[in-house]
Design a protein around this motif. Structure first.
Motif, PDB file in Angstrom:
ATOM      1  N   ILE A   4       0.833  -1.204   0.000  1.00 51.20           N
ATOM      2  CA  ILE A   4       0.000   0.000   0.000  1.00 51.20           C
ATOM      3  C   ILE A   4       0.867   1.253   0.000  1.00 51.20           C
ATOM      4  O   ILE A   4       0.612   2.192  -0.755  1.00 51.20           O
ATOM      5  CB  ILE A   4      -0.966  -0.010   1.204  1.00 51.20           C
ATOM      6  N   VAL A   5       1.904   1.270   0.825  1.00 48.68           N
ATOM      7  CA  VAL A   5       2.784   2.439   0.885  1.00 48.68           C
ATOM      8  C   VAL A   5       3.516   2.625  -0.446  1.00 48.68           C
ATOM      9  O   VAL A   5       3.627   3.754  -0.950  1.00 48.68           O
ATOM     10  CB  VAL A   5       3.775   2.315   2.066  1.00 48.68           C
ATOM     11  N   LEU A   6       3.980   1.528  -1.047  1.00 50.12           N
ATOM     12  CA  LEU A   6       4.650   1.638  -2.351  1.00 50.12           C
ATOM     13  C   LEU A   6       3.678   2.094  -3.440  1.00 50.12           C
ATOM     14  O   LEU A   6       4.047   2.880  -4.316  1.00 50.12           O
ATOM     15  CB  LEU A   6       5.298   0.311  -2.727  1.00 50.12           C
ATOM     16  N   LEU A   7       2.445   1.618  -3.379  1.00 48.71           N
ATOM     17  CA  LEU A   7       1.437   2.069  -4.338  1.00 48.71           C
ATOM     18  C   LEU A   7       1.141   3.548  -4.154  1.00 48.71           C
ATOM     19  O   LEU A   7       1.003   4.289  -5.132  1.00 48.71           O
ATOM     20  CB  LEU A   7       0.154   1.256  -4.185  1.00 48.71           C
ATOM     21  N   GLN A   8       1.067   3.997  -2.915  1.00 48.20           N
ATOM     22  CA  GLN A   8       0.836   5.418  -2.657  1.00 48.20           C
ATOM     23  C   GLN A   8       1.990   6.263  -3.192  1.00 48.20           C
ATOM     24  O   GLN A   8       1.769   7.326  -3.773  1.00 48.20           O
ATOM     25  CB  GLN A   8       0.658   5.668  -1.166  1.00 48.20           C
ATOM     26  N   LEU A   9       3.197   5.779  -3.014  1.00 51.82           N
ATOM     27  CA  LEU A   9       4.362   6.496  -3.523  1.00 51.82           C
ATOM     28  C   LEU A   9       4.340   6.544  -5.047  1.00 51.82           C
ATOM     29  O   LEU A   9       4.576   7.594  -5.644  1.00 51.82           O
ATOM     30  CB  LEU A   9       5.645   5.848  -3.011  1.00 51.82           C
ATOM     31  N   ALA A  10       4.038   5.417  -5.684  1.00 50.70           N
ATOM     32  CA  ALA A  10       3.966   5.387  -7.147  1.00 50.70           C
ATOM     33  C   ALA A  10       2.856   6.292  -7.673  1.00 50.70           C
ATOM     34  O   ALA A  10       3.049   7.027  -8.654  1.00 50.70           O
ATOM     35  CB  ALA A  10       3.748   3.955  -7.627  1.00 50.70           C
ATOM     36  N   ALA A  11       1.704   6.269  -7.029  1.00 54.44           N
ATOM     37  CA  ALA A  11       0.595   7.127  -7.451  1.00 54.44           C
ATOM     38  C   ALA A  11       0.948   8.593  -7.275  1.00 54.44           C
ATOM     39  O   ALA A  11       0.588   9.441  -8.111  1.00 54.44           O
ATOM     40  CB  ALA A  11      -0.668   6.786  -6.664  1.00 54.44           C
ATOM     41  N   THR A  12       1.690   8.911  -6.226  1.00 53.79           N
ATOM     42  CA  THR A  12       2.123  10.291  -5.992  1.00 53.79           C
ATOM     43  C   THR A  12       3.068  10.746  -7.086  1.00 53.79           C
ATOM     44  O   THR A  12       2.940  11.860  -7.612  1.00 53.79           O
ATOM     45  CB  THR A  12       2.802  10.408  -4.614  1.00 53.79           C
ATOM     46  N   VAL A  13       4.009   9.899  -7.462  1.00 58.14           N
ATOM     47  CA  VAL A  13       4.967  10.267  -8.513  1.00 58.14           C
ATOM     48  C   VAL A  13       4.257  10.434  -9.856  1.00 58.14           C
ATOM     49  O   VAL A  13       4.524  11.400 -10.585  1.00 58.14           O
ATOM     50  CB  VAL A  13       6.100   9.218  -8.595  1.00 58.14           C
ATOM     51  N   VAL A  14       3.346   9.525 -10.186  1.00 57.75           N
ATOM     52  CA  VAL A  14       2.604   9.641 -11.451  1.00 57.75           C
ATOM     53  C   VAL A  14       1.764  10.914 -11.453  1.00 57.75           C
ATOM     54  O   VAL A  14       1.725  11.648 -12.456  1.00 57.75           O
ATOM     55  CB  VAL A  14       1.724   8.388 -11.673  1.00 57.75           C
ATOM     56  N   THR A  15       1.111  11.211 -10.351  1.00 60.73           N
ATOM     57  CA  THR A  15       0.314  12.434 -10.245  1.00 60.73           C
ATOM     58  C   THR A  15       1.189  13.673 -10.395  1.00 60.73           C
ATOM     59  O   THR A  15       0.811  14.635 -11.071  1.00 60.73           O
ATOM     60  CB  THR A  15      -0.421  12.472  -8.900  1.00 60.73           C
ATOM     61  N   ALA A  16       2.367  13.646  -9.784  1.00 59.73           N
ATOM     62  CA  ALA A  16       3.285  14.789  -9.890  1.00 59.73           C
ATOM     63  C   ALA A  16       3.751  14.977 -11.330  1.00 59.73           C
ATOM     64  O   ALA A  16       3.859  16.114 -11.803  1.00 59.73           O
ATOM     65  CB  ALA A  16       4.469  14.599  -8.958  1.00 59.73           C
ATOM     66  N   ILE A  95      -3.365  19.728  -3.325  1.00 54.80           N
ATOM     67  CA  ILE A  95      -4.557  19.019  -2.853  1.00 54.80           C
ATOM     68  C   ILE A  95      -4.790  17.750  -3.663  1.00 54.80           C
ATOM     69  O   ILE A  95      -5.114  16.692  -3.103  1.00 54.80           O
ATOM     70  CB  ILE A  95      -5.802  19.940  -2.909  1.00 54.80           C
ATOM     71  N   VAL A  96      -4.587  17.817  -4.981  1.00 48.02           N
ATOM     72  CA  VAL A  96      -4.770  16.624  -5.817  1.00 48.02           C
ATOM     73  C   VAL A  96      -3.732  15.566  -5.451  1.00 48.02           C
ATOM     74  O   VAL A  96      -4.065  14.379  -5.329  1.00 48.02           O
ATOM     75  CB  VAL A  96      -4.702  16.986  -7.318  1.00 48.02           C
ATOM     76  N   GLY A  97      -2.479  15.964  -5.249  1.00 50.35           N
ATOM     77  CA  GLY A  97      -1.447  15.011  -4.839  1.00 50.35           C
ATOM     78  C   GLY A  97      -1.776  14.353  -3.514  1.00 50.35           C
ATOM     79  O   GLY A  97      -1.595  13.142  -3.336  1.00 50.35           O
ATOM     80  N   LEU A  98      -2.288  15.116  -2.577  1.00 52.22           N
ATOM     81  CA  LEU A  98      -2.672  14.582  -1.273  1.00 52.22           C
ATOM     82  C   LEU A  98      -3.842  13.616  -1.398  1.00 52.22           C
ATOM     83  O   LEU A  98      -3.828  12.519  -0.832  1.00 52.22           O
ATOM     84  CB  LEU A  98      -3.033  15.724  -0.321  1.00 52.22           C
ATOM     85  N   ILE A  99      -4.859  13.984  -2.162  1.00 44.39           N
ATOM     86  CA  ILE A  99      -6.042  13.129  -2.317  1.00 44.39           C
ATOM     87  C   ILE A  99      -5.693  11.836  -3.034  1.00 44.39           C
ATOM     88  O   ILE A  99      -6.165  10.757  -2.653  1.00 44.39           O
ATOM     89  CB  ILE A  99      -7.174  13.895  -3.034  1.00 44.39           C
ATOM     90  N   VAL A 100      -4.861  11.923  -4.064  1.00 44.16           N
ATOM     91  CA  VAL A 100      -4.460  10.705  -4.779  1.00 44.16           C
ATOM     92  C   VAL A 100      -3.703   9.768  -3.836  1.00 44.16           C
ATOM     93  O   VAL A 100      -3.929   8.555  -3.838  1.00 44.16           O
ATOM     94  CB  VAL A 100      -3.627  11.047  -6.027  1.00 44.16           C
ATOM     95  N   ALA A 101      -2.814  10.307  -3.025  1.00 44.42           N
ATOM     96  CA  ALA A 101      -2.088   9.466  -2.066  1.00 44.42           C
ATOM     97  C   ALA A 101      -3.046   8.867  -1.035  1.00 44.42           C
ATOM     98  O   ALA A 101      -2.916   7.699  -0.664  1.00 44.42           O
ATOM     99  CB  ALA A 101      -0.999  10.278  -1.378  1.00 44.42           C
ATOM    100  N   LEU A 102      -4.013   9.645  -0.585  1.00 40.76           N
ATOM    101  CA  LEU A 102      -4.977   9.159   0.402  1.00 40.76           C
ATOM    102  C   LEU A 102      -5.856   8.036  -0.148  1.00 40.76           C
ATOM    103  O   LEU A 102      -6.170   7.085   0.560  1.00 40.76           O
ATOM    104  CB  LEU A 102      -5.881  10.304   0.865  1.00 40.76           C
ATOM    105  N   LYS A 103      -6.231   8.132  -1.395  1.00 40.34           N
ATOM    106  CA  LYS A 103      -7.207   7.207  -1.962  1.00 40.34           C
ATOM    107  C   LYS A 103      -6.611   6.168  -2.904  1.00 40.34           C
ATOM    108  O   LYS A 103      -7.352   5.393  -3.501  1.00 40.34           O
ATOM    109  CB  LYS A 103      -8.305   7.989  -2.701  1.00 40.34           C
ATOM    110  N   SER A 104      -5.310   6.103  -3.020  1.00 43.42           N
ATOM    111  CA  SER A 104      -4.702   5.175  -3.968  1.00 43.42           C
ATOM    112  C   SER A 104      -4.864   3.717  -3.558  1.00 43.42           C
ATOM    113  O   SER A 104      -4.757   2.824  -4.395  1.00 43.42           O
ATOM    114  CB  SER A 104      -3.224   5.498  -4.154  1.00 43.42           C
ATOM    115  N   TYR A 105      -5.158   3.437  -2.310  1.00 41.25           N
ATOM    116  CA  TYR A 105      -5.367   2.058  -1.887  1.00 41.25           C
ATOM    117  C   TYR A 105      -6.584   1.448  -2.568  1.00 41.25           C
ATOM    118  O   TYR A 105      -6.721   0.221  -2.645  1.00 41.25           O
ATOM    119  CB  TYR A 105      -5.505   1.966  -0.363  1.00 41.25           C
ATOM    120  N   ILE A 106      -7.480   2.269  -3.086  1.00 37.34           N
ATOM    121  CA  ILE A 106      -8.661   1.775  -3.788  1.00 37.34           C
ATOM    122  C   ILE A 106      -8.251   0.988  -5.027  1.00 37.34           C
ATOM    123  O   ILE A 106      -8.923   0.033  -5.412  1.00 37.34           O
ATOM    124  CB  ILE A 106      -9.609   2.940  -4.140  1.00 37.34           C
ATOM    125  N   ILE A 107      -7.118   1.356  -5.629  1.00 37.80           N
ATOM    126  CA  ILE A 107      -6.615   0.621  -6.794  1.00 37.80           C
ATOM    127  C   ILE A 107      -6.369  -0.835  -6.432  1.00 37.80           C
ATOM    128  O   ILE A 107      -6.676  -1.736  -7.211  1.00 37.80           O
ATOM    129  CB  ILE A 107      -5.327   1.291  -7.322  1.00 37.80           C
TER     130      ILE A 107
END
Length: 112
Positions: A4-16, A95-107
């Motif tokens: 989950i933490v690695l997915l959040q990190l990956a989603a954050t980088v893609v969003t950035a 805000i988008v980066g924060l929300i994507v990191a918060l909700k990336s576990y849904i993936i």
């Protein structure tokens, strides 16, 4: 928990990267910092749970709640530091980066 933490990190980088393409350098760093404000405390929380679960005494429910409180407080503190220190802040990207990191576990929920 590590996935989950690695997915959040990956989603954050893609969003950035997407924010950087759409909004430039300030949007890239804002989205990256916004996501990291959640990913870093969550990684610390996951590490703390892992260490606590592998102790000889086992996991303690009180330590879970204390860890969750620390995670939330650290997230708020990091967001405050970013807002205070980063003068080219793009609020939408943050805000988008924060929300994507918060909700990336849904993936992960849709993968199975």
């Amino acid at each position: 928990m590590q996935r989950i933490v690695l997915l959040q990190l990956a989603a954050t980088v893609v969003t950035a990267i997407i924010a950087g393409i759409l909004g430039g350098g300030a949007a890239f760093y804002s989205a990256l910092l916004g996501g990291l404000c959640y990913v870093l405390p969550n990684g610390l929380f996951a590490w703390r749970l892992f260490v606590g679960a592998h102790k000889s005494s086992g996991a303690n429910p009180i330590s879970f709640f204390i860890g969750e409180f620390i995670k939330i407080a650290l997230t708020i503190a990091l967001l405050g530091v970013v807002v205070w220190q980063y003068h080219d802040l793009n609020w939408l990207a943050l805000i988008v980066g924060l929300i994507v990191a918060l909700k990336s576990y849904i993936i992960l929920l849709f993968r199975h």
